[in-house]
Design an enzyme around this catalytic site. Structure first.
Site, mmCIF file in Angstrom:
data_model
loop_
_atom_site.group_PDB
_atom_site.id
_atom_site.type_symbol
_atom_site.label_atom_id
_atom_site.label_comp_id
_atom_site.label_asym_id
_atom_site.label_seq_id
_atom_site.Cartn_x
_atom_site.Cartn_y
_atom_site.Cartn_z
ATOM 1 N N HIS A 65 -9.863 -21.371 51.112
ATOM 2 C CA HIS A 65 -8.503 -21.855 51.396
ATOM 3 C C HIS A 65 -7.782 -22.168 50.082
ATOM 4 O O HIS A 65 -6.602 -21.824 49.921
ATOM 5 C CB HIS A 65 -8.584 -23.112 52.286
ATOM 6 C CG HIS A 65 -7.275 -23.768 52.598
ATOM 7 N ND1 HIS A 65 -6.756 -23.837 53.862
ATOM 8 C CD2 HIS A 65 -6.386 -24.412 51.798
ATOM 9 C CE1 HIS A 65 -5.586 -24.480 53.825
ATOM 10 N NE2 HIS A 65 -5.340 -24.855 52.588
ATOM 11 N N GLU A 66 -8.499 -22.783 49.141
ATOM 12 C CA GLU A 66 -7.869 -23.164 47.870
ATOM 13 C C GLU A 66 -7.589 -21.952 46.991
ATOM 14 O O GLU A 66 -6.505 -21.848 46.404
ATOM 15 C CB GLU A 66 -8.760 -24.159 47.110
ATOM 16 C CG GLU A 66 -9.091 -25.429 47.875
ATOM 17 C CD GLU A 66 -7.871 -26.056 48.541
ATOM 18 O OE1 GLU A 66 -8.033 -26.590 49.644
ATOM 19 O OE2 GLU A 66 -6.756 -25.984 47.982
ATOM 20 N N HIS A 119 -4.513 -20.246 47.911
ATOM 21 C CA HIS A 119 -3.289 -20.863 47.376
ATOM 22 C C HIS A 119 -2.963 -20.313 45.988
ATOM 23 O O HIS A 119 -1.797 -20.154 45.639
ATOM 24 C CB HIS A 119 -3.413 -22.391 47.290
ATOM 25 C CG HIS A 119 -3.086 -23.121 48.552
ATOM 26 N ND1 HIS A 119 -1.900 -22.973 49.234
ATOM 27 C CD2 HIS A 119 -3.798 -24.034 49.257
ATOM 28 C CE1 HIS A 119 -1.896 -23.746 50.315
ATOM 29 N NE2 HIS A 119 -3.033 -24.401 50.350
HETATM 30 O O1 LIG Z 1 -4.885 -26.630 50.042
HETATM 31 C C1 LIG Z 1 -5.443 -27.840 50.417
HETATM 32 N N1 LIG Z 1 -4.920 -28.344 51.610
HETATM 33 O O2 LIG Z 1 -3.783 -27.913 52.067
HETATM 34 C C2 LIG Z 1 -5.649 -29.404 52.287
HETATM 35 C C3 LIG Z 1 -6.441 -28.886 53.468
HETATM 36 C C4 LIG Z 1 -7.627 -28.114 53.045
HETATM 37 C C5 LIG Z 1 -8.352 -27.390 54.140
HETATM 38 C C6 LIG Z 1 -8.226 -27.727 55.479
HETATM 39 C C7 LIG Z 1 -8.937 -27.020 56.447
HETATM 40 C C8 LIG Z 1 -9.766 -25.976 56.069
HETATM 41 C C9 LIG Z 1 -9.882 -25.649 54.727
HETATM 42 C C10 LIG Z 1 -9.172 -26.359 53.777
HETATM 43 NI NI NI Z 2 -3.688 -25.879 51.737
#
Ligand SMILES: OCN(O)CCCc1ccccc1
Ligand code: NI
Length: 187
Positions: free
Chosen positions: A157-158, A161
């Protein structure tokens, strides 16, 4: 100190940019930024501070979410084992790269959210079940780590970004909860 006011929301074009690699040796500013990002995650996961500072709980934060288009992300995945307080994964990643990944895919049973998205977007976000990443840590040391389960999901997920990708880009529009054979659902 980073608060929710510093986090840009969807619609801001920076969230759709490909962020730039960070030059080494790390500048004092980039080291401090990493520290501030990790402090935000720690505060956001502390019930008292999160309440005080009005923070949404976060397990990761990427510099583009602060309108800083650099390949830096902080990750703090708390332990899922009540017997062991050690976080599942905790580090500040500079110039992270996915070196390899499993064929098997996985998703969180509850779907995903994002600190830059002020709405629920239901659906499975299908990702690699296991990944091997390289990155530079705050000391400038090259790290190579294998991740699985929740930590693997969060790091993907990061890194998304850093490439201008939002979690809902992965959701099947026709059937958000469709699942192919063999996809691991993580609860
Ligand atoms: O980019 C970080 N963010 O928006 C916070 C949430 C992070 C996150 C939430 C659910 C599954 C994977 C990652
Ligand atoms: Ni995020």
């Amino acid at each position: 100190m980073i608060t929710m006011d510093d986090i840009i929301r969807e619609g801001n074009p920076t969230l759709r940019e490909v962020a730039k690699e960070v030059p080494f040796p790390l500048s004092e500013a980039d080291i401090q930024l990493g520290k501030d990002m990790m402090e935000f995650l720690e505060n956001s996961q502390d019930p008292v501070k999160a309440e005080e500072l009005n923070l949404r709980g976060g397990v990761g934060l990427a510099a583009p979410q602060l309108d800083i288009s650099k390949r830096i992300t902080a990750v703090l995945v708390p332990s899922s084992d009540p017997e062991n307080p050690e976080p599942e994964f905790k580090d500040v990643l500079y110039n992270p790269k996915i070196l390899s990944h499993s064929v098997q895919e996985a998703c969180l049973g509850e779907g995903e959210g994002c600190l830059s998205v002020d709405r629920e977007v239901p659906g499975y976000v299908v990702r690699h079940a296991r990944i091997t990443i390289s990155y530079y840590d705050m000391q400038g040391k090259k790290q190579k780590v294998r991740l699985k389960n929740y930590a693997a999901i969060v790091v993907q997920h990061e890194i998304d970004h850093l490439n201008g990708v939002m979690f809902y880009d992965h959701i099947n529009e026709k059937n958000p909860f469709s699942l192919k054979e063999g996809i691991l659902v993580i609860d």
